[in-house]
Write a protein that holds these residues in place. Structure first.
Motif, mmCIF file in Angstrom:
data_model
loop_
_atom_site.group_PDB
_atom_site.id
_atom_site.type_symbol
_atom_site.label_atom_id
_atom_site.label_comp_id
_atom_site.label_asym_id
_atom_site.label_seq_id
_atom_site.Cartn_x
_atom_site.Cartn_y
_atom_site.Cartn_z
ATOM 1 N N GLY A 1 0.810 -1.209 0.000
ATOM 2 C CA GLY A 1 0.000 0.000 0.000
ATOM 3 C C GLY A 1 0.843 1.258 0.000
ATOM 4 N N GLY A 2 2.141 1.084 -0.288
ATOM 5 C CA GLY A 2 3.046 2.230 -0.311
ATOM 6 C C GLY A 2 3.434 2.739 1.055
ATOM 7 N N GLN A 3 3.050 2.006 2.092
ATOM 8 C CA GLN A 3 3.309 2.464 3.463
ATOM 9 C C GLN A 3 4.388 1.621 4.128
ATOM 10 O OE1 GLN A 3 1.717 5.220 4.819
ATOM 11 N NE2 GLN A 3 1.017 5.399 2.686
ATOM 12 N N GLY A 4 5.321 2.303 4.755
ATOM 13 C CA GLY A 4 6.372 1.618 5.495
ATOM 14 C C GLY A 4 5.935 1.289 6.913
ATOM 15 N N SER A 5 6.866 0.688 7.656
ATOM 16 C CA SER A 5 6.598 0.302 9.042
ATOM 17 C C SER A 5 7.634 0.969 9.940
ATOM 18 C CB SER A 5 6.668 -1.222 9.178
ATOM 19 O OG SER A 5 7.998 -1.648 8.922
ATOM 20 N N GLU A 6 7.725 0.486 11.152
ATOM 21 C CA GLU A 6 8.717 1.024 12.097
ATOM 22 C C GLU A 6 9.963 0.151 12.151
ATOM 23 O OE1 GLU A 6 8.362 3.991 13.554
ATOM 24 O OE2 GLU A 6 6.527 4.107 12.369
ATOM 25 N N ARG A 7 10.219 -0.618 11.101
ATOM 26 C CA ARG A 7 11.409 -1.466 11.104
ATOM 27 C C ARG A 7 12.675 -0.616 11.106
ATOM 28 N NH1 ARG A 7 7.703 -4.689 8.204
ATOM 29 N NH2 ARG A 7 7.714 -6.896 8.812
ATOM 30 N N ALA A 8 13.749 -1.200 11.591
ATOM 31 C CA ALA A 8 14.997 -0.444 11.801
ATOM 32 C C ALA A 8 15.719 -0.113 10.504
ATOM 33 C CB ALA A 8 15.927 -1.234 12.731
ATOM 34 N N GLY A 9 15.538 -0.943 9.453
ATOM 35 C CA GLY A 9 16.177 -0.654 8.169
ATOM 36 C C GLY A 9 17.688 -0.599 8.244
ATOM 37 N N ARG A 10 18.267 0.394 7.546
ATOM 38 C CA ARG A 10 19.725 0.502 7.436
ATOM 39 C C ARG A 10 20.397 0.644 8.798
ATOM 40 N NH1 ARG A 10 23.654 1.965 3.539
ATOM 41 N NH2 ARG A 10 25.651 1.611 4.565
ATOM 42 N N ALA A 11 19.771 1.383 9.712
ATOM 43 C CA ALA A 11 20.377 1.564 11.033
ATOM 44 C C ALA A 11 20.523 0.219 11.748
ATOM 45 C CB ALA A 11 19.534 2.519 11.867
ATOM 46 N N GLY A 12 19.512 -0.620 11.621
ATOM 47 C CA GLY A 12 19.590 -1.934 12.247
ATOM 48 C C GLY A 12 20.624 -2.819 11.590
ATOM 49 N N LEU A 13 20.736 -2.736 10.254
ATOM 50 C CA LEU A 13 21.741 -3.530 9.557
ATOM 51 C C LEU A 13 23.146 -3.058 9.917
ATOM 52 C CD1 LEU A 13 22.471 -5.738 7.560
ATOM 53 C CD2 LEU A 13 22.148 -4.107 5.700
ATOM 54 N N ASP A 14 23.344 -1.757 9.995
ATOM 55 C CA ASP A 14 24.651 -1.217 10.393
ATOM 56 C C ASP A 14 25.046 -1.710 11.780
ATOM 57 O OD1 ASP A 14 25.051 0.116 8.026
ATOM 58 O OD2 ASP A 14 24.390 2.069 8.769
ATOM 59 N N ALA A 15 24.075 -1.817 12.683
ATOM 60 C CA ALA A 15 24.363 -2.302 14.033
ATOM 61 C C ALA A 15 24.829 -3.757 14.000
ATOM 62 C CB ALA A 15 23.124 -2.150 14.914
ATOM 63 N N LEU A 16 24.174 -4.581 13.181
ATOM 64 C CA LEU A 16 24.599 -5.979 13.047
ATOM 65 C C LEU A 16 26.009 -6.071 12.456
ATOM 66 C CD1 LEU A 16 21.530 -7.993 11.665
ATOM 67 C CD2 LEU A 16 22.588 -8.179 13.921
ATOM 68 N N ILE A 17 26.285 -5.264 11.440
ATOM 69 C CA ILE A 17 27.601 -5.263 10.789
ATOM 70 C C ILE A 17 28.686 -4.879 11.785
ATOM 71 C CG2 ILE A 17 29.001 -4.040 9.075
ATOM 72 C CD1 ILE A 17 26.388 -3.894 7.354
ATOM 73 N N ALA A 18 28.416 -3.854 12.595
ATOM 74 C CA ALA A 18 29.397 -3.414 13.596
ATOM 75 C C ALA A 18 29.593 -4.479 14.674
ATOM 76 C CB ALA A 18 28.933 -2.099 14.218
ATOM 77 N N GLU A 19 28.503 -5.081 15.102
ATOM 78 C CA GLU A 19 28.571 -6.117 16.142
ATOM 79 C C GLU A 19 29.404 -7.309 15.678
ATOM 80 O OE1 GLU A 19 25.357 -9.373 17.654
ATOM 81 O OE2 GLU A 19 24.674 -7.288 17.623
ATOM 82 N N ARG A 20 29.301 -7.627 14.382
ATOM 83 C CA ARG A 20 30.008 -8.795 13.840
ATOM 84 C C ARG A 20 31.341 -8.429 13.200
ATOM 85 N NH1 ARG A 20 24.280 -11.424 11.581
ATOM 86 N NH2 ARG A 20 23.421 -11.599 13.706
ATOM 87 N N ASN A 21 31.702 -7.160 13.288
ATOM 88 C CA ASN A 21 33.016 -6.693 12.819
ATOM 89 C C ASN A 21 33.275 -7.067 11.352
ATOM 90 O OD1 ASN A 21 35.439 -5.298 13.214
ATOM 91 N ND2 ASN A 21 36.554 -7.178 13.728
ATOM 92 N N ILE A 22 32.294 -6.767 10.497
ATOM 93 C CA ILE A 22 32.410 -7.058 9.067
ATOM 94 C C ILE A 22 32.870 -5.807 8.338
ATOM 95 C CG2 ILE A 22 31.185 -7.857 7.015
ATOM 96 C CD1 ILE A 22 29.090 -9.092 8.986
ATOM 97 N N HIS A 23 33.895 -5.930 7.510
ATOM 98 C CA HIS A 23 34.413 -4.793 6.733
ATOM 99 C C HIS A 23 33.598 -4.683 5.450
ATOM 100 C CE1 HIS A 23 38.140 -2.630 4.807
ATOM 101 N NE2 HIS A 23 37.000 -2.009 4.560
ATOM 102 N N VAL A 24 32.557 -3.877 5.478
ATOM 103 C CA VAL A 24 31.737 -3.675 4.292
ATOM 104 C C VAL A 24 32.246 -2.460 3.525
ATOM 105 C CG1 VAL A 24 29.704 -4.747 5.320
ATOM 106 C CG2 VAL A 24 30.032 -2.262 5.518
#
Length: 432
Positions: free
Chosen positions: A371-394
């Protein structure tokens, strides 16, 4: 606004990002790739001597620079981050992974050293990190290329060209060195059906007639009556006209011969610890199908390159149609919020440009489902947190620009770039 992750930074991925922006208006799209570099098939699949085709990346760069589009490279979905984790972070996830794996030949001897799929061989001379250490030897006179499509033509042409003809290409150094010392003198392009059933296009076919040290040969008996050409669509009719010209041309005595072996199918590969010969069976058409005649022939060769198609690798947590070699979906919809586009959806058919209408179809599906409507999901900020937590060089798109500039700076004279072929080399010029 909607937050969408697109897995795969090739043509399907970038066309999808473009389509999402045009269909939904305000949207955040993160394009994720397992390699540190974007552009997928354009960078690692398009022939290095076809630089004009690679110019399509300018369009993708414009999409990458648009507001709301990000690039995250060197991140493997299914290993570094699970598909379920990604679906929990984004409103929609689109799989645009292409079909990078070679289909097996399914004949005895295909596991011998010297048997390669075209994805591997093309990746080797294009500098794909997965194939930088591939053991390719061109020390035998004979090479067998199995398939009757443009990839087979690309493989044959690259092997047949002189170093000077490849001078303005971006073929990588390790492939140039092997080609410089090549002993190849006979290249066999093998197809189970005939000229009227081939998938070659006129441009690629015409290029074979202009090579400095190689001449293509076609057996006149393999060509149908010329009157039947009138029934072909225009592109194939022009392709067949090239084949007729090759068949009529006298032998010019060039050191490399490219043989079109129509109406043959591979049945076995033999050799003592490595490829030494390919056994093929003569075929005939029966209602459009190629059937064996029992007439066998041996082709001496030290390299077999299979160009018979590709398949999409599976990702843990995503339904996969193993027989079709692609993700299982209903016209691109895999599950709520999970989609597939391009070759990952329908298999390896069509050209680079056919990914664009596919992308708009998926974008419209996402618009309808959400319906063209987003949610309250974390998106990029949440993915960045996972990347930092797992020490991945993206890597980011700015990192890609640093890699791009470094490759251009190290290019040999006349070439557009000298690619880095290993991840650590790419990452060494990016921000930590």
């Amino acid at each position: 606004m909607l937050q969408i992750a697109v897995i795969g930074a090739g043509p399907a991925g970038y066309y999808t990002a473009e389509a999402l922006a045009k269909t939904l208006g305000e949207v955040k799209v993160d394009i994720i790739d397992r390699l540190p570099t974007p552009f997928g098939l354009i960078r690692a699949g398009v022939a290095p001597d076809h630089q004009s085709i690679k110019a399509v990346t300018k369009r993708y760069e414009a999409t990458a620079a648009s507001e709301g589009v990000g690039f995250i490279g060197n991140l493997q979905i299914g290993t570094d981050v699970s598909i379920d984790e990604l679906r929990g972070l984004y409103d929609a996830v689109v799989l645009a992974t292409g079909a990078p794996h070679d289909r097996p030949l399914g004949i005895p001897g295909e596991d011998l050293p010297g048997v390669l799929g075209s994805g591997s061989f093309v990746g080797w001379y294009n500098g794909h990190p997965d194939f930088a250490d591939l053991d390719v030897k061109l020390a035998h006179c004979g090479v067998a290329v199995i398939g009757n499509g443009n990839v087979a033509i690309d493989v044959a042409r690259i092997i047949a060209k002189t170093p000077e003809e490849l001078g303005s290409s971006d073929i990588v150094a390790h492939a140039s060195a092997e080609l410089l010392n090549s002993a190849v003198c006979d290249i066999h392009i093998i197809g189970r059906r005939g000229p009227h059933q081939a998938s070659f296009t006129p441009k690629e076919m015409g290029e074979l007639g202009q090579l400095e040290r190689a001449q293509p040969f076609v057996a006149p008996a393999d060509l149908p009556p010329e009157a039947e050409d009138a029934e072909l669509e225009p592109g194939l009719r022009k392709t067949v006209s090239h084949l007729r010209a090759f068949a009529a041309k006298p032998n010019e005595g060039k050191p490399v011969a490219i043989h079109f072996d129509f109406f043959y199918r591979p049945v076995a590969i033999e050799g003592d610890g490595k490829v030494e010969r390919l056994i093929v069976e003569r075929t005939k058409l029966d209602g459009g199908r190629a059937v064996g005649t029992g007439d066998m022939r041996t082709i001496d060769c030290g390299l077999v390159v299979s160009c018979i198609g590709y398949q999409t690798p599976s990702i843990p947590g995503v339904p996969h149609d193993d027989n079709a070699g692609r993700f299982a979906s209903d016209n691109g919809r895999i599950a709520p919020g999970l989609y597939a586009v391009g070759w990952a959806q329908h298999g390896p058919t069509g050209t680079i440009g056919t990914n664009r209408p596919d992308a708009f179809a998926i974008a419209e599906m996402i618009a309808a489902d959400s319906g063209g409507q987003g949610s309250e999901r974390a998106g990029r900020a949440g993915l960045d947190a996972l990347i930092a937590e797992r020490n991945i060089h993206v890597t980011s798109f700015e990192d890609w620009r640093a890699i791009d500039n470094a490759e251009m700076a190290r290019a040999r004279a006349g070439a557009p770039r000298e690619k880095f072929v290993r991840r650590h080399e790419m990452l060494s010029v990016t921000k930590p």
